[in-house]
Structure formats: C-alpha cells, structure tokens
Write a protein that holds these residues in place. Structure first.
Motif, short mmCIF file in Angstrom:
data_model
loop_
_atom_site.label_atom_id
_atom_site.label_comp_id
_atom_site.label_asym_id
_atom_site.label_seq_id
_atom_site.Cartn_x
_atom_site.Cartn_y
_atom_site.Cartn_z
N TYR A 182 -6.29 -3.35 -4.01
CA TYR A 182 -5.05 -3.43 -4.24
C TYR A 182 -4.35 -4.40 -3.23
O TYR A 182 -3.15 -4.14 -2.76
CB TYR A 182 -4.42 -2.02 -4.07
N HIS A 183 -5.12 -5.45 -2.77
CA HIS A 183 -4.49 -6.21 -1.73
C HIS A 183 -3.16 -6.90 -1.98
O HIS A 183 -2.63 -7.33 -1.22
CB HIS A 183 -5.65 -7.43 -1.55
N ASP A 184 -2.81 -7.04 -3.39
CA ASP A 184 -1.61 -7.69 -3.85
C ASP A 184 -0.53 -6.70 -4.32
O ASP A 184 0.41 -7.14 -5.08
CB ASP A 184 -1.80 -8.86 -4.42
N HIS A 185 -0.88 -5.41 -4.39
CA HIS A 185 -0.15 -4.29 -5.22
C HIS A 185 1.56 -4.40 -4.48
O HIS A 185 1.40 -4.30 -3.22
CB HIS A 185 -0.60 -3.06 -4.90
N THR A 236 -1.94 -11.46 3.42
CA THR A 236 -1.22 -12.05 4.76
C THR A 236 0.09 -12.77 4.07
O THR A 236 1.00 -12.79 4.79
CB THR A 236 -2.00 -12.60 5.59
N ARG A 237 -0.13 -13.68 3.02
CA ARG A 237 0.86 -14.52 2.61
C ARG A 237 1.97 -14.00 1.97
O ARG A 237 3.15 -14.09 2.29
CB ARG A 237 0.17 -15.54 1.57
N LEU A 238 1.59 -12.67 1.26
CA LEU A 238 2.55 -11.97 0.36
C LEU A 238 3.49 -11.15 1.65
O LEU A 238 4.78 -10.98 1.29
CB LEU A 238 1.90 -10.98 -0.39
N GLY A 329 2.76 4.89 3.55
CA GLY A 329 1.36 4.96 3.18
C GLY A 329 0.86 5.76 1.90
O GLY A 329 0.17 5.36 1.15
N MET A 330 1.65 6.97 1.95
CA MET A 330 1.25 7.67 0.96
C MET A 330 1.88 7.40 -0.35
O MET A 330 1.27 7.56 -1.62
CB MET A 330 1.85 9.15 1.20
N ARG A 331 3.09 6.62 -0.48
CA ARG A 331 3.54 5.89 -1.61
C ARG A 331 2.66 4.87 -2.31
O ARG A 331 2.77 4.93 -3.57
CB ARG A 331 4.99 5.51 -1.40
N VAL A 332 1.92 4.21 -1.45
CA VAL A 332 0.97 3.15 -1.91
C VAL A 332 0.05 3.91 -2.50
O VAL A 332 -0.39 3.64 -3.83
CB VAL A 332 0.39 2.13 -0.80
#
Length: 345
Positions: A182-185, A236-238, A329-332
């Motif tokens: 989920y790197h770009d979620h 990192t870019r996002l 964090g929990m929302r993720v």
C-alpha cells in the motif's frame, strides 16, 4: 440458522458460526533479550531464503559458524535499549497487538462476524498458530494483511509464504486473500504527511532536511525484479507532494546495510555523516517502510543515527515515529482491510 445446520444429523457435533478472519502479519520479534532468545530469533530470520538469497549450504555454514555464535550479543544489546520493561516485550509486539485489537473494535460494530488476529513471520505468535486459531473460531475465509507498505520478496512475499506453508498442513483450508502493498494508498500518504506536519509543529526549530529512511536491500534483489526500490521512492515523492514541499527538503536513504555487496543507495549512515559539513545542522528522519516502531527505528535511528549526526557536527535531530496504533495509522489499516474484504462483507 445456516443451510448446513438445518440439514445436519441429530448426532452431528455443533458447528461454529461462519466467520471471516483478518490476520495482520508483521516481521517478528525475539521473546526476550537474553542470548538464546535472540539466537533462536536470528536463526529463523537469517535462515529464510527470501531474506538471504545465497547458496543455502554455504550460507548455513557461515551463519552457524561465524554469525550466530557472536551476533546475538550485539542484537540483544540493541533490543535491551528499547525493550518495554512494563510488559516485558518489544515495541513491535505491543504495537502489532494493539493494531489488531483496535481494528477488531473498529470493524465489530457493523461486522460482528469478523475476527481480527495478529501473527509474526519469525518468532511468536507464529503465523501458523494464528491461522489455526482463526479456523477453530469458524473462519472459513481469511484475509492476510502483511503490514509492509512497500512490497519486497524479503518482507511481504515471505510473510505470505509462511501462511501458505501453514495451509499446506491443513486438510480443510479456509479461502484465502492476500492484501497488496500500500505504498501509494491515499490514506497511507495522508497519514504520513499528517504525522510529519504535527511532529514538526511541536519543535522549536525547523529541520533543514527530512530524510525518509527505508530498510535497505542488496542491489542484486532490485536487478532481479524486486519493486521495493521504486515503491520507496514513490512513497516519498507522494509524501512530498502532499506536504507541498520542494525536492530539496526531503530525500530518500536506506538503512540497515550489512555484508560486503552493494546495497540500495544512498546509504543512510554515509549520508548523515556528511550532512553537517554540507550545512545541514538540523535533521528529521521518518521511516515510512515500517508500520510500527521496532529495533530498526527506535535503536538504529533514534539512538545510533542520532549519535552519528551529533558527532559529525549536527545541532538538532528528531525522529518522527511510525504510524503505530495512532488514529491515523488505524485509519490506514482499516481502509486497506475494508477495500480487500469487498465481496466478502
């Protein structure tokens, strides 16, 4: 009453209600900081062919004769620096358990048939034990969620490998889904940006640079097709775009290198040593590749890299904690789980 229950013979054992399991998976942790606890953990971790992609026969000789006799002393000392004395456990175990308990509470109101549990790739509680526990509670479907934002064969893939190993021993297997990286979620990027903003607001100084530090990998893994390097740079870019920052305010580096071969660059240790001489006297580091704080963040970064920076002439250093079991964090985790449960609930 379920269809199967209406048609059971009168002498048939009672069946548990059909449930859906969600199993959060993380790397693992030793059970204690003593030599033998650390050695058992390291042996399991460093014997994983996904982690060490070398000739297994040669590697086992090196591991058992040269690494395991001495490495537990150094690793044990590192764990002692961050061990939670009140609960006698590592922070990673505490946070992963909290994440599972909080997620269960978040989902239970609308979906009382969902059971949330947690397990480790290495150490305890084992992945196999938790899959069996979910099945015993009536879970006929299980979603596996490896808590690694960026995909790597040495993290995400091996976590799922271990689960599939366990399933090979089960005659009546539950249906299985695996959550993707989920790197770009959007929820993940927003949570990271929020954590940076809120942390920096609490400082009485402004960082000249923010480093996003990710666990390193041998370059060979990247050349063989591992997407981890690309995922890290995209995260990192996002983040930077979400914060509205320029490129020179945030950079990527890779930590935890060992051995002689080339690893992903730039190396965090070398970078931090050079920064003060280049005018960067105020530094912040965040570790977006970790879903929960652990020895690699709390000891390696907040203690070791902090000392490196200060000894090189740095003036102010701050470590921005992982998302852990915070509201963001929990929302993720909730967003990711709900997305992957579609069609099951």
């Amino acid at each position: 009453m379920a269809f199967a229950e209406r048609h059971l013979p009168t002498d048939h054992p009672a069946l548990p209600d059909e449930k859906i399991g969600v199993l959060l998976l993380n790397l693992g942790t030793p059970d204690a900081t003593d030599y033998w606890s650390i050695r058992r953990y390291l042996k399991e971790f460093l014997s994983d062919g996904r982690v060490i992609e070398l000739n297994p026969l040669k590697w086992q000789i090196i591991l058992n004769l040269f690494i395991l006799p001495t490495r537990p002393f150094k690793t044990g000392h590192a764990y002692e620096q961050i061990w939670l004395k009140e609960t006698d456990e590592s922070p990673l175990r505490l946070y992963t358990r909290n994440q599972a308990e909080k997620l269960g509470a978040m989902l239970s109101a609308k979906h009382p048939n969902i059971v949330v549990d947690w397990g480790m790739r290495y150490g305890n509680p084992s992945t196999e034990s938790r899959i069996r526990a979910l099945q015993e509670q009536g879970c006929e479907r299980v979603l596996l969620v490896a808590l690694y934002p960026q995909f790597s064969a040495s993290t995400t893939a091996t976590a799922y490998d271990k689960a599939f190993e366990a399933l090979m021993k089960i005659r009546w297997q539950p249906a299985i889904r695996t959550a993707p990286a989920y790197h770009d979620h959007p929820a993940y990027i927003e949570a990271l940006a929020n954590s940076v903003e809120s942390h920096l607001k609490g400082l009485d100084w402004t960082p000249d640079l923010v480093i996003t530090s990710y666990h390193g990998l041998p370059e060979r893994y990247f050349r063989n097709g591992d997407p981890y390097h690309c995922h890290c740079f995209k995260t990192t870019r996002l983040m930077r775009e979400k914060l509205g920052w320029t490129e020179n305010r945030m950079m990527v580096a890779f930590q935890s290198r060992f051995g002689r071969e080339e690893w992903l660059k730039p190396y965090l240790q070398d970078t931090v040593e050079q920064l003060p001489s280049k005018g960067v006297k105020n530094l912040a580091i965040i570790c977006p590749g970790f879903s929960a704080d652990c020895v690699e963040t709390l000891e390696e970064i907040n203690i070791g890299i902090r000392e490196t920076f200060e000894e090189a002439g740095g003036e102010n250093f701050t470590y921005i904690p992982c998302l852990n079991d915070t509201e963001d964090g929990m929302r993720v985790i909730e967003a990711l789980v709900k997305q992957e449960l579609a069609g099951w609930v």
